[in-house]
Design a protein around this motif. Structure first.
Motif, PDB file in Angstrom:
ATOM      1  N   SER A   1      -7.677 -13.464  47.115  1.00  0.00           N
ATOM      2  CA  SER A   1      -8.263 -14.049  45.826  1.00  0.00           C
ATOM      3  C   SER A   1      -9.565 -13.816  45.223  1.00  0.00           C
ATOM      4  O   SER A   1     -10.306 -13.260  45.818  1.00  0.00           O
ATOM      5  CB  SER A   1      -8.270 -15.775  46.024  1.00  0.00           C
ATOM      6  N   GLN A   2      -9.623 -13.694  43.719  1.00  0.00           N
ATOM      7  CA  GLN A   2     -10.901 -13.484  43.371  1.00  0.00           C
ATOM      8  C   GLN A   2     -10.856 -14.590  41.879  1.00  0.00           C
ATOM      9  O   GLN A   2     -10.290 -15.092  41.551  1.00  0.00           O
ATOM     10  CB  GLN A   2     -10.788 -12.231  42.471  1.00  0.00           C
ATOM     11  N   VAL A   3     -12.235 -15.133  42.062  1.00  0.00           N
ATOM     12  CA  VAL A   3     -12.703 -16.199  41.215  1.00  0.00           C
ATOM     13  C   VAL A   3     -13.851 -15.923  40.452  1.00  0.00           C
ATOM     14  O   VAL A   3     -14.908 -15.419  41.190  1.00  0.00           O
ATOM     15  CB  VAL A   3     -13.042 -17.326  42.121  1.00  0.00           C
ATOM     16  N   SER A   4     -13.817 -15.743  39.296  1.00  0.00           N
ATOM     17  CA  SER A   4     -15.119 -15.540  38.376  1.00  0.00           C
ATOM     18  C   SER A   4     -15.633 -16.718  37.948  1.00  0.00           C
ATOM     19  O   SER A   4     -14.836 -17.696  37.492  1.00  0.00           O
ATOM     20  CB  SER A   4     -14.590 -14.615  37.316  1.00  0.00           C
ATOM     21  N   PHE A   5     -16.733 -16.803  37.913  1.00  0.00           N
ATOM     22  CA  PHE A   5     -17.613 -18.209  37.180  1.00  0.00           C
ATOM     23  C   PHE A   5     -18.783 -17.969  36.475  1.00  0.00           C
ATOM     24  O   PHE A   5     -19.202 -16.553  36.466  1.00  0.00           O
ATOM     25  CB  PHE A   5     -18.068 -18.823  38.691  1.00  0.00           C
ATOM     26  N   CYS A   6     -19.347 -18.772  35.873  1.00  0.00           N
ATOM     27  CA  CYS A   6     -20.302 -18.581  34.984  1.00  0.00           C
ATOM     28  C   CYS A   6     -21.374 -19.845  35.001  1.00  0.00           C
ATOM     29  O   CYS A   6     -20.909 -20.987  34.937  1.00  0.00           O
ATOM     30  CB  CYS A   6     -19.859 -18.683  33.447  1.00  0.00           C
ATOM     31  N   THR A   7     -22.514 -19.374  35.590  1.00  0.00           N
ATOM     32  CA  THR A   7     -23.307 -20.468  35.913  1.00  0.00           C
ATOM     33  C   THR A   7     -24.798 -20.130  35.467  1.00  0.00           C
ATOM     34  O   THR A   7     -25.158 -18.980  35.099  1.00  0.00           O
ATOM     35  CB  THR A   7     -23.444 -20.611  37.255  1.00  0.00           C
TER      36      THR A   7
ATOM     37  N   ASN B   1     -14.137 -19.252  35.388  1.00  0.00           N
ATOM     38  CA  ASN B   1     -13.968 -18.494  34.274  1.00  0.00           C
ATOM     39  C   ASN B   1     -12.399 -18.018  34.317  1.00  0.00           C
ATOM     40  O   ASN B   1     -11.999 -17.203  35.275  1.00  0.00           O
ATOM     41  CB  ASN B   1     -14.645 -17.375  33.956  1.00  0.00           C
ATOM     42  N   TYR B   2     -11.253 -18.491  33.318  1.00  0.00           N
ATOM     43  CA  TYR B   2     -10.192 -18.416  33.539  1.00  0.00           C
ATOM     44  C   TYR B   2      -9.648 -17.028  32.317  1.00  0.00           C
ATOM     45  O   TYR B   2      -8.532 -17.235  32.184  1.00  0.00           O
ATOM     46  CB  TYR B   2      -9.252 -19.402  33.111  1.00  0.00           C
ATOM     47  N   ASP B   3     -10.503 -16.237  31.847  1.00  0.00           N
ATOM     48  CA  ASP B   3     -10.058 -15.361  30.858  1.00  0.00           C
ATOM     49  C   ASP B   3      -9.263 -14.430  31.849  1.00  0.00           C
ATOM     50  O   ASP B   3      -9.180 -14.059  33.031  1.00  0.00           O
ATOM     51  CB  ASP B   3     -11.443 -14.394  30.551  1.00  0.00           C
ATOM     52  N   HIS B   4      -8.317 -13.714  31.144  1.00  0.00           N
ATOM     53  CA  HIS B   4      -7.113 -12.913  31.700  1.00  0.00           C
ATOM     54  C   HIS B   4      -7.799 -11.767  32.722  1.00  0.00           C
ATOM     55  O   HIS B   4      -8.678 -11.226  32.358  1.00  0.00           O
ATOM     56  CB  HIS B   4      -6.554 -12.191  30.549  1.00  0.00           C
ATOM     57  N   GLY B   5      -7.414 -11.856  33.835  1.00  0.00           N
ATOM     58  CA  GLY B   5      -7.556 -10.797  34.938  1.00  0.00           C
ATOM     59  C   GLY B   5      -8.959 -10.990  35.559  1.00  0.00           C
ATOM     60  O   GLY B   5      -9.323 -10.483  36.510  1.00  0.00           O
ATOM     61  N   ASN B   6      -9.561 -12.413  35.333  1.00  0.00           N
ATOM     62  CA  ASN B   6     -11.064 -12.583  36.026  1.00  0.00           C
ATOM     63  C   ASN B   6     -10.611 -13.327  37.246  1.00  0.00           C
ATOM     64  O   ASN B   6     -11.498 -13.167  38.138  1.00  0.00           O
ATOM     65  CB  ASN B   6     -11.863 -13.435  34.937  1.00  0.00           C
ATOM     66  N   THR B   7      -9.736 -14.321  37.231  1.00  0.00           N
ATOM     67  CA  THR B   7      -9.480 -15.305  38.449  1.00  0.00           C
ATOM     68  C   THR B   7      -8.020 -15.261  38.931  1.00  0.00           C
ATOM     69  O   THR B   7      -7.071 -15.286  37.689  1.00  0.00           O
ATOM     70  CB  THR B   7      -9.648 -16.627  37.887  1.00  0.00           C
ATOM     71  N   TYR B   8      -7.803 -14.924  40.087  1.00  0.00           N
ATOM     72  CA  TYR B   8      -6.359 -14.596  40.397  1.00  0.00           C
ATOM     73  C   TYR B   8      -6.336 -15.043  41.816  1.00  0.00           C
ATOM     74  O   TYR B   8      -7.143 -15.029  42.783  1.00  0.00           O
ATOM     75  CB  TYR B   8      -5.751 -13.414  40.252  1.00  0.00           C
ATOM     76  N   PHE B   9      -4.903 -15.108  42.344  1.00  0.00           N
ATOM     77  CA  PHE B   9      -4.540 -15.457  43.761  1.00  0.00           C
ATOM     78  C   PHE B   9      -3.297 -15.014  44.206  1.00  0.00           C
ATOM     79  O   PHE B   9      -2.423 -15.190  43.236  1.00  0.00           O
ATOM     80  CB  PHE B   9      -4.751 -17.028  43.812  1.00  0.00           C
ATOM     81  N   GLY B  10      -3.213 -14.370  45.351  1.00  0.00           N
ATOM     82  CA  GLY B  10      -1.866 -13.872  45.959  1.00  0.00           C
ATOM     83  C   GLY B  10      -1.597 -13.462  47.245  1.00  0.00           C
ATOM     84  O   GLY B  10      -2.718 -13.739  48.013  1.00  0.00           O
ATOM     85  N   MET B  11      -0.538 -13.022  47.655  1.00  0.00           N
ATOM     86  CA  MET B  11      -0.319 -12.687  48.900  1.00  0.00           C
ATOM     87  C   MET B  11       0.911 -11.833  48.870  1.00  0.00           C
ATOM     88  O   MET B  11       1.658 -11.565  48.030  1.00  0.00           O
ATOM     89  CB  MET B  11      -0.037 -13.853  49.897  1.00  0.00           C
ATOM     90  N   PHE B  12       0.934 -10.768  49.911  1.00  0.00           N
ATOM     91  CA  PHE B  12       2.167 -10.171  50.259  1.00  0.00           C
ATOM     92  C   PHE B  12       2.397  -9.608  51.637  1.00  0.00           C
ATOM     93  O   PHE B  12       1.459  -9.728  52.532  1.00  0.00           O
ATOM     94  CB  PHE B  12       2.092  -8.843  49.477  1.00  0.00           C
ATOM     95  N   LYS B  13       3.666  -9.761  52.054  1.00  0.00           N
ATOM     96  CA  LYS B  13       4.099  -9.722  53.333  1.00  0.00           C
ATOM     97  C   LYS B  13       3.945  -8.156  53.959  1.00  0.00           C
ATOM     98  O   LYS B  13       4.496  -7.128  53.276  1.00  0.00           O
ATOM     99  CB  LYS B  13       5.517 -10.131  53.645  1.00  0.00           C
TER     100      LYS B  13
END
Length: 260
Positions: free
Chosen positions: A172-178, A246-258
């Motif tokens: 997961s990557q989370v982008s934020f602005c503070t 920050n929810y701009d496209h490509g900034n925040t995502y979450f996933g997994m793969f086997k």
């Protein structure tokens, strides 16, 4: 008148039965010898084919990488986390982390070694989705058209649920602005949801707040690791303050793969 005595002519001894037995025994011996030779030749041929196959596989980079993954597997009865930054083999973790692209190649080239599902890779990739201006305990996500999600991974209420046990790479990557603010830094958590006990922390990433007091500087935190998951396990992402994401496209995502 006396007739001359003539002794009875002896009957000839039959030799057909011994000859038949000899022919049968010779045929049986020849058959046994031929069967033995055939078996030995077949075993030699099979051994040569296996040696050739093993030699070809040993030259494949993908196969060598799978061997490395297998060495990183945990023994029975150990915690569900296979690799962890703090107390696991860092070499294995770096190997998994830096070979994410190679995993997709393995899924296409070696489906029989990675997954039983040969039709579609078992994976999910979601984009961040803001559906509330208030703080939430679990970040929300949405599916993407360019990354189809396997039917063996389901999504509900910000959480991913696996329908097939195995070795998974979770990220997961989370982008934020503070702005400059006192207190703890911005932290990203990935939890394993356990209905019968407290949620188990799998991954944690931290980043300090921006030093600027005028504007919000965009920052991001990325976490990822490999874990042994059982059927029905659920994972989700949480942060210290969801209103700063920050929810701009490509900034925040979450996933997994086997993987296996």
């Amino acid at each position: 008148m006396n007739e001359p005595y003539s002794p009875t002519t002896p009957r000839p001894i039959s030799t057909s039965s011994p000859n038949t037995m000899k022919i049968f025994m010779c045929f049986l011996i020849v058959f046994i010898i031929a069967q033995t030779i055939g078996t030995v030749l077949f075993c030699l041929y099979l051994h040569m084919k296996l040696d050739k196959l093993e030699q070809e596989l040993s030259l494949q980079e993908d196969y060598l990488f799978l061997r490395r993954i297998q060495k990183c597997r945990k023994p029975e009865g150990v915690s569900s986390s296979l690799l962890d930054y703090a107390d696991k083999d860092w070499q294995c973790h770096i190997c998994m982390y830096t070979h994410a692209i190679l995993i997709n190649k393995l899924i296409n080239h070696w489906p029989c070694l990675i997954s039983d599902d040969r039709q579609q890779p078992i994976s999910a990739h979601l984009m961040g989705f803001k559906n509330s201006t208030k703080k939430v305990s679990v970040l929300q996500w949405q599916k993407t058209g360019y990354a189809p999600m396997s039917n063996l991974i389901s999504y509900k209420g910000g959480k991913l649920k696996v329908e097939k046990e195995g070795l998974y790479y979770i990220y997961s990557q989370v982008s934020f602005c503070t702005k400059t603010a006192p207190g703890a830094p911005f932290t990203v958590f990935i939890y394993l949801n356990l209905p019968s006990e407290s949620d188990r922390l799998l991954l944690k990433g931290q980043d300090t707040h921006s030093s600027s007091s005028v504007y919000c500087a965009l920052q991001s935190t990325h976490v990822g690791g490999v874990f042994e998951l059982r059927k029905g396990d659920v994972v989700f992402v949480n942060v210290t303050d969801s209103t700063q994401v920050n929810y701009d496209h490509g900034n925040t995502y979450f996933g997994m793969f086997k993987l296996y």
